[in-house]
Write an enzyme that holds these catalytic residues in place. Sequence first.
Site, PDB file in Angstrom:
ATOM      1  N   ARG A 221      -4.061 -50.493 -16.407  1.00  0.00           N
ATOM      2  CA  ARG A 221      -3.180 -51.092 -17.411  1.00  0.00           C
ATOM      3  C   ARG A 221      -3.658 -52.486 -17.797  1.00  0.00           C
ATOM      4  NH1 ARG A 221       3.235 -50.847 -16.387  1.00  0.00           N
ATOM      5  NH2 ARG A 221       2.981 -52.806 -15.253  1.00  0.00           N
TER       6      ARG A 221
ATOM      7  N   LYS B  88      -8.761 -58.626  -8.396  1.00  0.00           N
ATOM      8  CA  LYS B  88      -8.369 -58.729  -6.997  1.00  0.00           C
ATOM      9  C   LYS B  88      -7.239 -57.741  -6.739  1.00  0.00           C
ATOM     10  CE  LYS B  88      -5.261 -60.669  -4.886  1.00  0.00           C
ATOM     11  NZ  LYS B  88      -4.987 -59.516  -3.968  1.00  0.00           N
TER      12      LYS B  88
ATOM     13  N   ALA C  24      -4.573 -55.426  -4.410  1.00  0.00           N
ATOM     14  CA  ALA C  24      -3.745 -55.765  -3.255  1.00  0.00           C
ATOM     15  C   ALA C  24      -4.489 -55.487  -1.954  1.00  0.00           C
ATOM     16  CB  ALA C  24      -2.442 -54.971  -3.293  1.00  0.00           C
TER      17      ALA C  24
ATOM     18  N   SER D  91       5.772 -60.144  -7.443  1.00  0.00           N
ATOM     19  CA  SER D  91       7.103 -60.730  -7.315  1.00  0.00           C
ATOM     20  C   SER D  91       7.254 -61.965  -8.200  1.00  0.00           C
ATOM     21  CB  SER D  91       7.380 -61.116  -5.860  1.00  0.00           C
ATOM     22  OG  SER D  91       6.595 -62.224  -5.483  1.00  0.00           O
TER      23      SER D  91
ATOM     24  N   GLU E 148       3.901 -59.749 -15.094  1.00  0.00           N
ATOM     25  CA  GLU E 148       4.876 -58.647 -14.953  1.00  0.00           C
ATOM     26  C   GLU E 148       5.493 -58.821 -13.580  1.00  0.00           C
ATOM     27  OE1 GLU E 148       6.586 -55.656 -13.573  1.00  0.00           O
ATOM     28  OE2 GLU E 148       4.652 -54.610 -13.652  1.00  0.00           O
TER      29      GLU E 148
ATOM     30  N   CYS F 262       8.856 -51.730  -9.741  1.00  0.00           N
ATOM     31  CA  CYS F 262       9.583 -52.788 -10.442  1.00  0.00           C
ATOM     32  C   CYS F 262      10.578 -52.218 -11.436  1.00  0.00           C
ATOM     33  CB  CYS F 262       8.605 -53.722 -11.131  1.00  0.00           C
ATOM     34  SG  CYS F 262       7.477 -52.882 -12.249  1.00  0.00           S
TER      35      CYS F 262
ATOM     36  N   GLU G 185      15.632 -57.501  -5.411  1.00  0.00           N
ATOM     37  CA  GLU G 185      14.981 -56.224  -5.667  1.00  0.00           C
ATOM     38  C   GLU G 185      14.861 -55.463  -4.348  1.00  0.00           C
ATOM     39  OE1 GLU G 185      11.357 -54.860  -8.598  1.00  0.00           O
ATOM     40  OE2 GLU G 185      11.154 -56.721  -7.465  1.00  0.00           O
TER      41      GLU G 185
ATOM     42  N   SER H 100       8.063 -45.842 -18.674  1.00  0.00           N
ATOM     43  CA  SER H 100       6.650 -46.242 -18.681  1.00  0.00           C
ATOM     44  C   SER H 100       5.802 -45.264 -19.482  1.00  0.00           C
ATOM     45  CB  SER H 100       6.124 -46.322 -17.243  1.00  0.00           C
ATOM     46  OG  SER H 100       6.880 -47.238 -16.487  1.00  0.00           O
TER      47      SER H 100
END
Length: 473
Positions: free
Chosen positions: A153, A168, A170, A223, A244, A278, A375, A435
Amino acid sequence: MLVGGEWRESRGGTRFPVLDPATGEVIATVADAGVEDAADALDAAAAAFPRWSATSPRRRAALLHEVFTAVHDRAEDFAALITLEMGKPLAESRTEVAYAADFLRWYSEEAVRLTGTFRTAPDGTARHLTLNRPVGPCLLVTPWNFPLAMITRKVAPALAAGCTVVLKPAEETPLSALLLARVMAEAGLPAGVVNVLGTSRPGPLVEAVLGDRRIRKLSFTGSTEVGRRLLALAAPGVLRTSMELGGNAPFVVFDDADVDAAVEGAVAAKLRNGGQSCVAANRFIVADSVASRFVGGLAERLRAQVVGPGDDPRSTLGPLINEAQRDRAVGLVDDAVAQGAEPVVHYGAAGPGDAFLRPVLLDRVPPSAEIARKEIFGPAAAVYRFSTEQEGLALANDTESGLVGYVYTRDLDRAVRAVEALECGMVGVNRGHVSDASAPFGGVKQSGLGREGGELGVQEYLETRYASIGAPA
């Protein structure tokens, strides 16, 4: 890691483990990039930028489509890897691969449509020419919950625009990124256009890249707390940013809704990726007159979930990403119950590892509970009741977040009022899914800046230049 077209170890020679969330066992070790490796990757991206940005739109489009085809052809490899490092059921991983590939196809088509404008000034004294140019080398920081789709994306529109990339991924899920990088290299992507750094020390690495004047764009998914810190780091360089950030999605069921359809939508919006999304429904805001029926139907569906390892075909719900994430979700549930929420479906021992959590359903959750503000990122559904349309929409907007909302109603006028009233960047009307690669994804308030996907997604990687040309005598 991949730097300047070379697969290499880190300068420090260190590696870090990648764990299977279902068992806690080490499945691989990955080169652990440091600040010096980040400098090498940025050197490569900056060196590759002039040539890549001058590459014809048609050539960039063809390369992206070649990568789309390769990901499609290797869908089972990618799906198995996603399940292994992230934990979601294999069926969901296959869906993610298809979604991820859609961004490659969509932006292969957009690459040849990045047009400017030419017009006469109103007073007739000049011609105004605008054109789009790539912003430059970009730093892309992606999360663990969708380890392939969140990369494509960002990478696909960046490459379509003519930008080069330092990626980079996760720490928990670098393997999907490395496989995608290999596929891109095999498809003929020039060296240095995409550079991939896995690291167990993301803070110093990201800070070093953002402090280099050659980086011109930051795109981050994660986050809100981390997003705020990254915005501060991006400010001295006045970088273009796409953020985002976190969500606290309301799922509003009005009294005229098709309750059975709402329950189906709730299951999809809550349990996709084990709730680790999210756009997962966080707060189920349900009209009093249909609440009991909705809660009963949702409870039945939650009890029917089969919790287990993602590679078990019987599993419909995999583990959370790690034990810490499970404990966080449990803490939110326990706090809500302590404040008076009614547990309709409660968790228990769920699997062979500590990261498993059975679905939870809480009714009559007090708005003061911590679960209403944070969240959840887990398979826990919290129900709040309301009596009037205005009250329901006010509850939905009572949050600092504004990523997505969901609305169920049979009344078209009410649906339009809700879409206009909800303080969200996206709204699903009578569906639990929003989405799509062809649609603009993003939030308002503290859920982020900019949009990903659709025609707007590529604009985040372009800057508009303008020339005023004197009119002919």
